[in-house]
Design a protein around this motif. Structure first.
Motif, PDB file in Angstrom:
ATOM      1  N   THR A   4       0.822  -1.202   0.000  1.00 34.85           N
ATOM      2  CA  THR A   4       0.000   0.000   0.000  1.00 34.85           C
ATOM      3  C   THR A   4       0.855   1.251   0.000  1.00 34.85           C
ATOM      4  O   THR A   4       0.533   2.210  -0.672  1.00 34.85           O
ATOM      5  CB  THR A   4      -0.938   0.043   1.215  1.00 34.85           C
ATOM      6  OG1 THR A   4      -0.156   0.000   2.396  1.00 34.85           O
ATOM      7  CG2 THR A   4      -1.922  -1.084   1.201  1.00 34.85           C
ATOM      8  N   THR A   5       1.954   1.264   0.719  1.00 36.85           N
ATOM      9  CA  THR A   5       2.722   2.493   0.866  1.00 36.85           C
ATOM     10  C   THR A   5       3.910   2.582  -0.059  1.00 36.85           C
ATOM     11  O   THR A   5       4.491   3.635  -0.189  1.00 36.85           O
ATOM     12  CB  THR A   5       3.253   2.627   2.301  1.00 36.85           C
ATOM     13  OG1 THR A   5       4.095   1.505   2.561  1.00 36.85           O
ATOM     14  CG2 THR A   5       2.137   2.687   3.295  1.00 36.85           C
ATOM     15  N   ARG A 121       9.371   2.607   7.303  1.00 38.34           N
ATOM     16  CA  ARG A 121       7.922   2.857   7.323  1.00 38.34           C
ATOM     17  C   ARG A 121       7.165   1.855   6.447  1.00 38.34           C
ATOM     18  O   ARG A 121       6.113   1.350   6.833  1.00 38.34           O
ATOM     19  CB  ARG A 121       7.615   4.292   6.877  1.00 38.34           C
ATOM     20  CG  ARG A 121       7.721   5.297   8.008  1.00 38.34           C
ATOM     21  CD  ARG A 121       7.143   6.648   7.607  1.00 38.34           C
ATOM     22  NE  ARG A 121       7.999   7.406   6.722  1.00 38.34           N
ATOM     23  CZ  ARG A 121       9.085   8.069   7.113  1.00 38.34           C
ATOM     24  NH1 ARG A 121       9.446   8.057   8.378  1.00 38.34           N
ATOM     25  NH2 ARG A 121       9.807   8.741   6.244  1.00 38.34           N
ATOM     26  N   GLN A 124       6.987  -1.385   8.269  1.00 35.23           N
ATOM     27  CA  GLN A 124       6.004  -1.322   9.347  1.00 35.23           C
ATOM     28  C   GLN A 124       4.586  -1.423   8.794  1.00 35.23           C
ATOM     29  O   GLN A 124       3.742  -2.118   9.370  1.00 35.23           O
ATOM     30  CB  GLN A 124       6.188  -0.033  10.152  1.00 35.23           C
ATOM     31  CG  GLN A 124       7.437  -0.057  11.006  1.00 35.23           C
ATOM     32  CD  GLN A 124       7.707   1.270  11.674  1.00 35.23           C
ATOM     33  OE1 GLN A 124       7.683   2.328  11.035  1.00 35.23           O
ATOM     34  NE2 GLN A 124       7.967   1.225  12.974  1.00 35.23           N
ATOM     35  N   ASP A 125       4.319  -0.742   7.687  1.00 35.67           N
ATOM     36  CA  ASP A 125       2.988  -0.835   7.062  1.00 35.67           C
ATOM     37  C   ASP A 125       2.679  -2.270   6.667  1.00 35.67           C
ATOM     38  O   ASP A 125       1.586  -2.773   6.916  1.00 35.67           O
ATOM     39  CB  ASP A 125       2.899   0.074   5.834  1.00 35.67           C
ATOM     40  CG  ASP A 125       2.883   1.547   6.184  1.00 35.67           C
ATOM     41  OD1 ASP A 125       2.650   1.896   7.362  1.00 35.67           O
ATOM     42  OD2 ASP A 125       3.115   2.366   5.265  1.00 35.67           O
ATOM     43  N   TRP A 126       3.637  -2.936   6.041  1.00 31.96           N
ATOM     44  CA  TRP A 126       3.449  -4.322   5.613  1.00 31.96           C
ATOM     45  C   TRP A 126       3.229  -5.241   6.816  1.00 31.96           C
ATOM     46  O   TRP A 126       2.363  -6.108   6.795  1.00 31.96           O
ATOM     47  CB  TRP A 126       4.661  -4.773   4.801  1.00 31.96           C
ATOM     48  CG  TRP A 126       4.538  -6.110   4.153  1.00 31.96           C
ATOM     49  CD1 TRP A 126       3.934  -6.394   2.958  1.00 31.96           C
ATOM     50  CD2 TRP A 126       5.033  -7.358   4.650  1.00 31.96           C
ATOM     51  NE1 TRP A 126       4.043  -7.732   2.685  1.00 31.96           N
ATOM     52  CE2 TRP A 126       4.715  -8.355   3.702  1.00 31.96           C
ATOM     53  CE3 TRP A 126       5.738  -7.732   5.795  1.00 31.96           C
ATOM     54  CZ2 TRP A 126       5.061  -9.689   3.865  1.00 31.96           C
ATOM     55  CZ3 TRP A 126       6.085  -9.060   5.964  1.00 31.96           C
ATOM     56  CH2 TRP A 126       5.740 -10.019   5.008  1.00 31.96           C
ATOM     57  N   ARG A 128       1.975  -4.420   9.712  1.00 32.31           N
ATOM     58  CA  ARG A 128       0.633  -4.134  10.220  1.00 32.31           C
ATOM     59  C   ARG A 128      -0.427  -4.792   9.328  1.00 32.31           C
ATOM     60  O   ARG A 128      -1.344  -5.433   9.826  1.00 32.31           O
ATOM     61  CB  ARG A 128       0.438  -2.609  10.265  1.00 32.31           C
ATOM     62  CG  ARG A 128      -0.716  -2.125  11.087  1.00 32.31           C
ATOM     63  CD  ARG A 128      -0.833  -0.602  11.084  1.00 32.31           C
ATOM     64  NE  ARG A 128       0.339   0.087  11.588  1.00 32.31           N
ATOM     65  CZ  ARG A 128       1.223   0.766  10.837  1.00 32.31           C
ATOM     66  NH1 ARG A 128       1.079   0.858   9.533  1.00 32.31           N
ATOM     67  NH2 ARG A 128       2.243   1.375  11.395  1.00 32.31           N
ATOM     68  N   GLU A 129      -0.293  -4.636   8.011  1.00 28.75           N
ATOM     69  CA  GLU A 129      -1.246  -5.227   7.067  1.00 28.75           C
ATOM     70  C   GLU A 129      -1.302  -6.742   7.164  1.00 28.75           C
ATOM     71  O   GLU A 129      -2.370  -7.334   6.994  1.00 28.75           O
ATOM     72  CB  GLU A 129      -0.883  -4.823   5.629  1.00 28.75           C
ATOM     73  CG  GLU A 129      -1.104  -3.370   5.332  1.00 28.75           C
ATOM     74  CD  GLU A 129      -0.468  -2.939   4.019  1.00 28.75           C
ATOM     75  OE1 GLU A 129       0.086  -3.796   3.297  1.00 28.75           O
ATOM     76  OE2 GLU A 129      -0.519  -1.737   3.721  1.00 28.75           O
TER      77      GLU A 129
END
Length: 190
Positions: A4-5, A121, A124-126, A128-129
């Motif tokens: 996503t990011t 970052r 971290q996004d991955w 969390r996802e």
């Protein structure tokens, strides 16, 4: 692979150079192997000595990891060249499949311009996802630049493994263990 990011949108480093963070492709395997080789040759950032890895076998392994799709593999690219990489792997053990292991490499000349922070970052996004409970890493205690990036991103120090690695000119090296917990991130958001 969930992304996503880390789309392929252009970014600007703190020194004004253009770069982008994108998902790795199997065709990037050779360039990634060369990136790791260049960072390894510096003799202070990676635990694996240059003599322990052949570029063809590493390239094959990287290509298979990318094809597998269960590991986050992103590349930082500038002018068509790979200048950085972030990996998050997850063990397939039912005891530890809640933990991602983070690894980052940035080519000399591209450090201290914000790429590492962006890659952390994205990791971290991955994490969390994927619903993981922990993102862990090991870093040499003298890598103050990386430690500062991780601490700014909310990682905490978990411990020190003394004399963990051998084979360096200075003898043994310690490894600092750090981790980030997605469910505790609000404490660090200020």
């Amino acid at each position: 692979m969930i992304m996503t990011t880390a789309g392929s949108e252009g970014r600007e480093a703190r020194d004004g150079r253009a770069w982008r963070l994108r998902p790795a492709r199997p065709t990037d395997a050779g360039a990634l192997s060369r990136l790791f080789s260049a960072v390894r040759a510096e003799g202070r950032w990676l635990a694996t000595p240059a003599s322990a890895v052949s570029e063809p076998s590493e390239s094959f392994f990287i290509g298979e990891m990318i094809r597998g799709g269960d590991t986050l593999v992103l590349v930082a690219e500038a002018d068509g060249n790979i200048v950085g990489n972030v990996l998050v792997s997850v063990e397939r053990s039912s005891l530890t499949d809640h933990i991602g292991t983070l690894s980052i490499a940035v080519l000399d000349g591209w450090r201290d311009v914000g790429i590492g922070s962006e890659m952390v970052r994205a990791a971290q996004d991955w994490t969390r996802e994927r619903g993981l409970a922990k993102l862990a890493l090991g870093v040499f205690p003298d890598n103050e630049r990386a430690i500062a990036v991780y601490e700014r991103a909310g990682f905490t120090r978990e411990g020190l493994r003394r004399r963990q690695y051998r084979g360096f000119e200075s003898g043994f090296r310690d490894e600092l263990l750090m981790a980030w917990f997605p469910d505790e991130e609000r404490r660090h958001d200020g």
